[in-house]
Design a protein around this motif. Sequence first.
Motif, PDB file in Angstrom:
ATOM      1  N   GLY A 253       0.819  -1.199   0.000  1.00 41.54           N
ATOM      2  CA  GLY A 253       0.000   0.000   0.000  1.00 41.54           C
ATOM      3  C   GLY A 253       0.858   1.256   0.000  1.00 41.54           C
ATOM      4  O   GLY A 253       2.087   1.218  -0.025  1.00 41.54           O
ATOM      5  N   SER A 254       0.197   2.393   0.048  1.00 39.93           N
ATOM      6  CA  SER A 254       0.859   3.687   0.013  1.00 39.93           C
ATOM      7  C   SER A 254       1.168   4.163   1.419  1.00 39.93           C
ATOM      8  O   SER A 254       0.319   4.087   2.317  1.00 39.93           O
ATOM      9  N   ALA A 255       2.377   4.684   1.618  1.00 34.83           N
ATOM     10  CA  ALA A 255       2.758   5.202   2.934  1.00 34.83           C
ATOM     11  C   ALA A 255       1.910   6.421   3.292  1.00 34.83           C
ATOM     12  O   ALA A 255       1.479   6.579   4.439  1.00 34.83           O
ATOM     13  N   ARG A 256       1.660   7.274   2.330  1.00 30.97           N
ATOM     14  CA  ARG A 256       0.843   8.464   2.601  1.00 30.97           C
ATOM     15  C   ARG A 256      -0.594   8.086   2.943  1.00 30.97           C
ATOM     16  O   ARG A 256      -1.210   8.684   3.841  1.00 30.97           O
ATOM     17  N   SER A 257      -1.130   7.115   2.203  1.00 29.21           N
ATOM     18  CA  SER A 257      -2.496   6.673   2.482  1.00 29.21           C
ATOM     19  C   SER A 257      -2.603   6.077   3.878  1.00 29.21           C
ATOM     20  O   SER A 257      -3.543   6.365   4.625  1.00 29.21           O
ATOM     21  N   ALA A 258      -1.638   5.242   4.255  1.00 29.98           N
ATOM     22  CA  ALA A 258      -1.652   4.637   5.591  1.00 29.98           C
ATOM     23  C   ALA A 258      -1.543   5.703   6.670  1.00 29.98           C
ATOM     24  O   ALA A 258      -2.215   5.631   7.709  1.00 29.98           O
ATOM     25  N   ALA A 259      -0.679   6.699   6.443  1.00 23.34           N
ATOM     26  CA  ALA A 259      -0.524   7.774   7.428  1.00 23.34           C
ATOM     27  C   ALA A 259      -1.807   8.577   7.575  1.00 23.34           C
ATOM     28  O   ALA A 259      -2.216   8.932   8.696  1.00 23.34           O
ATOM     29  N   LEU A 260      -2.464   8.881   6.444  1.00 26.97           N
ATOM     30  CA  LEU A 260      -3.707   9.648   6.499  1.00 26.97           C
ATOM     31  C   LEU A 260      -4.798   8.875   7.226  1.00 26.97           C
ATOM     32  O   LEU A 260      -5.516   9.433   8.077  1.00 26.97           O
ATOM     33  N   PHE A 261      -4.931   7.589   6.921  1.00 28.90           N
ATOM     34  CA  PHE A 261      -5.937   6.773   7.591  1.00 28.90           C
ATOM     35  C   PHE A 261      -5.665   6.699   9.089  1.00 28.90           C
ATOM     36  O   PHE A 261      -6.585   6.759   9.909  1.00 28.90           O
ATOM     37  N   SER A 262      -4.401   6.566   9.465  1.00 27.83           N
ATOM     38  CA  SER A 262      -4.055   6.504  10.883  1.00 27.83           C
ATOM     39  C   SER A 262      -4.378   7.811  11.583  1.00 27.83           C
ATOM     40  O   SER A 262      -4.907   7.815  12.700  1.00 27.83           O
ATOM     41  N   PHE A 263      -4.042   8.926  10.941  1.00 29.51           N
ATOM     42  CA  PHE A 263      -4.321  10.239  11.542  1.00 29.51           C
ATOM     43  C   PHE A 263      -5.820  10.446  11.760  1.00 29.51           C
ATOM     44  O   PHE A 263      -6.264  10.829  12.850  1.00 29.51           O
ATOM     45  N   LEU A 264      -6.603  10.176  10.718  1.00 24.54           N
ATOM     46  CA  LEU A 264      -8.046  10.411  10.809  1.00 24.54           C
ATOM     47  C   LEU A 264      -8.709   9.453  11.793  1.00 24.54           C
ATOM     48  O   LEU A 264      -9.562   9.856  12.590  1.00 24.54           O
ATOM     49  N   SER A 265      -8.321   8.179  11.735  1.00 21.67           N
ATOM     50  CA  SER A 265      -8.962   7.195  12.607  1.00 21.67           C
ATOM     51  C   SER A 265      -8.609   7.435  14.068  1.00 21.67           C
ATOM     52  O   SER A 265      -9.474   7.335  14.948  1.00 21.67           O
ATOM     53  N   PHE A 266      -7.352   7.766  14.364  1.00 18.83           N
ATOM     54  CA  PHE A 266      -6.980   8.080  15.746  1.00 18.83           C
ATOM     55  C   PHE A 266      -7.744   9.319  16.220  1.00 18.83           C
ATOM     56  O   PHE A 266      -8.214   9.361  17.360  1.00 18.83           O
ATOM     57  N   SER A 267      -7.865  10.309  15.352  1.00 21.53           N
ATOM     58  CA  SER A 267      -8.583  11.531  15.723  1.00 21.53           C
ATOM     59  C   SER A 267     -10.040  11.238  16.058  1.00 21.53           C
ATOM     60  O   SER A 267     -10.588  11.783  17.021  1.00 21.53           O
ATOM     61  N   VAL A 268     -10.673  10.358  15.267  1.00 18.67           N
ATOM     62  CA  VAL A 268     -12.067   9.991  15.532  1.00 18.67           C
ATOM     63  C   VAL A 268     -12.179   9.308  16.887  1.00 18.67           C
ATOM     64  O   VAL A 268     -13.045   9.632  17.706  1.00 18.67           O
ATOM     65  N   GLY A 269     -11.282   8.346  17.146  1.00 18.73           N
ATOM     66  CA  GLY A 269     -11.326   7.651  18.420  1.00 18.73           C
ATOM     67  C   GLY A 269     -11.034   8.562  19.594  1.00 18.73           C
ATOM     68  O   GLY A 269     -11.712   8.512  20.629  1.00 18.73           O
ATOM     69  N   ALA A 270     -10.015   9.425  19.464  1.00 19.14           N
ATOM     70  CA  ALA A 270      -9.624  10.309  20.564  1.00 19.14           C
ATOM     71  C   ALA A 270     -10.636  11.424  20.801  1.00 19.14           C
ATOM     72  O   ALA A 270     -10.662  12.014  21.890  1.00 19.14           O
ATOM     73  N   PHE A 271     -11.461  11.718  19.797  1.00 17.45           N
ATOM     74  CA  PHE A 271     -12.461  12.783  19.953  1.00 17.45           C
ATOM     75  C   PHE A 271     -13.608  12.346  20.871  1.00 17.45           C
ATOM     76  O   PHE A 271     -14.186  13.174  21.589  1.00 17.45           O
ATOM     77  N   ILE A 272     -13.929  11.072  20.851  1.00 15.49           N
ATOM     78  CA  ILE A 272     -15.100  10.587  21.593  1.00 15.49           C
ATOM     79  C   ILE A 272     -15.006  10.842  23.096  1.00 15.49           C
ATOM     80  O   ILE A 272     -15.984  11.290  23.712  1.00 15.49           O
ATOM     81  N   PRO A 273     -13.847  10.610  23.771  1.00  8.53           N
ATOM     82  CA  PRO A 273     -13.805  10.861  25.219  1.00  8.53           C
ATOM     83  C   PRO A 273     -13.977  12.316  25.624  1.00  8.53           C
ATOM     84  O   PRO A 273     -14.332  12.596  26.785  1.00  8.53           O
ATOM     85  N   ILE A 274     -13.721  13.262  24.709  1.00  4.38           N
ATOM     86  CA  ILE A 274     -13.842  14.676  25.089  1.00  4.38           C
ATOM     87  C   ILE A 274     -15.186  15.274  24.691  1.00  4.38           C
ATOM     88  O   ILE A 274     -15.414  16.466  24.921  1.00  4.38           O
ATOM     89  N   ILE A 275     -16.080  14.471  24.110  1.00  6.52           N
ATOM     90  CA  ILE A 275     -17.400  14.990  23.720  1.00  6.52           C
ATOM     91  C   ILE A 275     -18.154  15.590  24.910  1.00  6.52           C
ATOM     92  O   ILE A 275     -18.689  16.710  24.816  1.00  6.52           O
ATOM     93  N   PRO A 276     -18.245  14.902  26.076  1.00 10.60           N
ATOM     94  CA  PRO A 276     -18.974  15.514  27.202  1.00 10.60           C
ATOM     95  C   PRO A 276     -18.359  16.828  27.659  1.00 10.60           C
ATOM     96  O   PRO A 276     -19.074  17.742  28.096  1.00 10.60           O
ATOM     97  N   LEU A 277     -17.047  16.965  27.551  1.00  9.52           N
ATOM     98  CA  LEU A 277     -16.389  18.213  27.951  1.00  9.52           C
ATOM     99  C   LEU A 277     -16.732  19.342  26.996  1.00  9.52           C
ATOM    100  O   LEU A 277     -16.875  20.502  27.404  1.00  9.52           O
ATOM    101  N   LEU A 278     -16.874  19.023  25.713  1.00  3.19           N
ATOM    102  CA  LEU A 278     -17.251  20.051  24.725  1.00  3.19           C
ATOM    103  C   LEU A 278     -18.665  20.570  24.963  1.00  3.19           C
ATOM    104  O   LEU A 278     -18.986  21.710  24.589  1.00  3.19           O
ATOM    105  N   PHE A 279     -19.515  19.745  25.593  1.00  8.16           N
ATOM    106  CA  PHE A 279     -20.885  20.157  25.902  1.00  8.16           C
ATOM    107  C   PHE A 279     -21.002  20.760  27.299  1.00  8.16           C
ATOM    108  O   PHE A 279     -22.103  20.953  27.808  1.00  8.16           O
ATOM    109  N   GLY A 280     -19.875  21.079  27.918  1.00  7.87           N
ATOM    110  CA  GLY A 280     -19.896  21.785  29.188  1.00  7.87           C
ATOM    111  C   GLY A 280     -20.015  20.916  30.418  1.00  7.87           C
ATOM    112  O   GLY A 280     -20.146  21.437  31.533  1.00  7.87           O
ATOM    113  N   LEU A 281     -19.998  19.595  30.255  1.00  6.47           N
ATOM    114  CA  LEU A 281     -20.085  18.725  31.422  1.00  6.47           C
ATOM    115  C   LEU A 281     -18.724  18.657  32.105  1.00  6.47           C
ATOM    116  O   LEU A 281     -17.678  18.890  31.493  1.00  6.47           O
TER     117      LEU A 281
END
Length: 367
Positions: A278-306
Amino acid sequence: MDRHATDRYATTPPTPDQLRRWQRYLANERAEAQVYRELARKRTGEEREILLKLAEAESRHEAHWRGLLGDAGTGPHKPDLRTRILGVLARRFGSVFSLALMQSAESRSPYSFDDDATEQMSADERIHAEVIRGLATRGRERMSGNFRATVFGINDGLVSNLALVIGVMASGVAPQIVLLTGLSGLLSGALSMAAGEYISVRSQLELLEASTPDPETRTAISELDVDANELELVYRARGMTEHEAAARAAAVFTALVSSRGELDDAHLIPTTDREETGSARSAALFSFLSFSVGAFIPIIPLLFGLGGVVAGIVALVLVGVSLMFTGGLTGVLSGKPPLYRALRQLLVGLGAASITYTLGLAFGTIL
């Protein structure tokens, strides 16, 4: 259909429990044959032919139960929930998910433990599982690269940022600090994952390139001493036996003579088969986006002021559901029970969060 089974139930009528079980088997066989036909409809060539052969085999099993049931097999009977779900997936998607679920279903056929099923039917189901395993493997190989990076990235983001947020939260700092920490964990982790994946794939590609024969070698072949034939050593170094290498080198020289000193790429040094990296750039992009999606979920309640305990509980619930989903998805694709994989992912995530929560409490007390 088994003649001995027919004779047996001609003298001893089946029990109501047997009739219900046979009716369920009959409905399942009909539904599974239809699943294979639906999957075949979305494929071409050899895969289509294999799936249609499997559908024929399920129809033979259907005839067995229909013969035992007689008039009791003519009415409408519903297959079990799993088989109905398979039918929906096959009609809507026809993807590797359907094949993975069919692999699991065939592997756990009840015919091995049911005296009313023939030994041939039990053997058929075990062979069907291996056939489906082979077809599913093709699909897994086609999606393995970016899918692997996506699933790993999401799981890493979920677990690492949940542990970070819960740990900082336990120390008693203000919710704004916890949110800032979570955002920092998201960005730093995503960048680290992307960089690591890029370096990993790029390094693998460079290693493969180092093992690829130099195309310029063909310019030197015409100058070789035919009697010494050192080209044979090249093929032996590539893993051929002495006899194979000699035959290959002789064939190259023969082609060289017939082509008047000009060799095309078909006569170059053969390379071994390699997996697609596969492509190194494609793998890096998928890793960046997927980690960001996963890491975003725990801070959702904080973004809503909880904040405080409420934010921690909401984060744990959101991450727990997400971990079970990704774990179950991995289980389905691997042909394994999805519930076990889902619970394993959940326990890993909660275990990491509990450790950092304990450390956060300890640091909060010290500070």
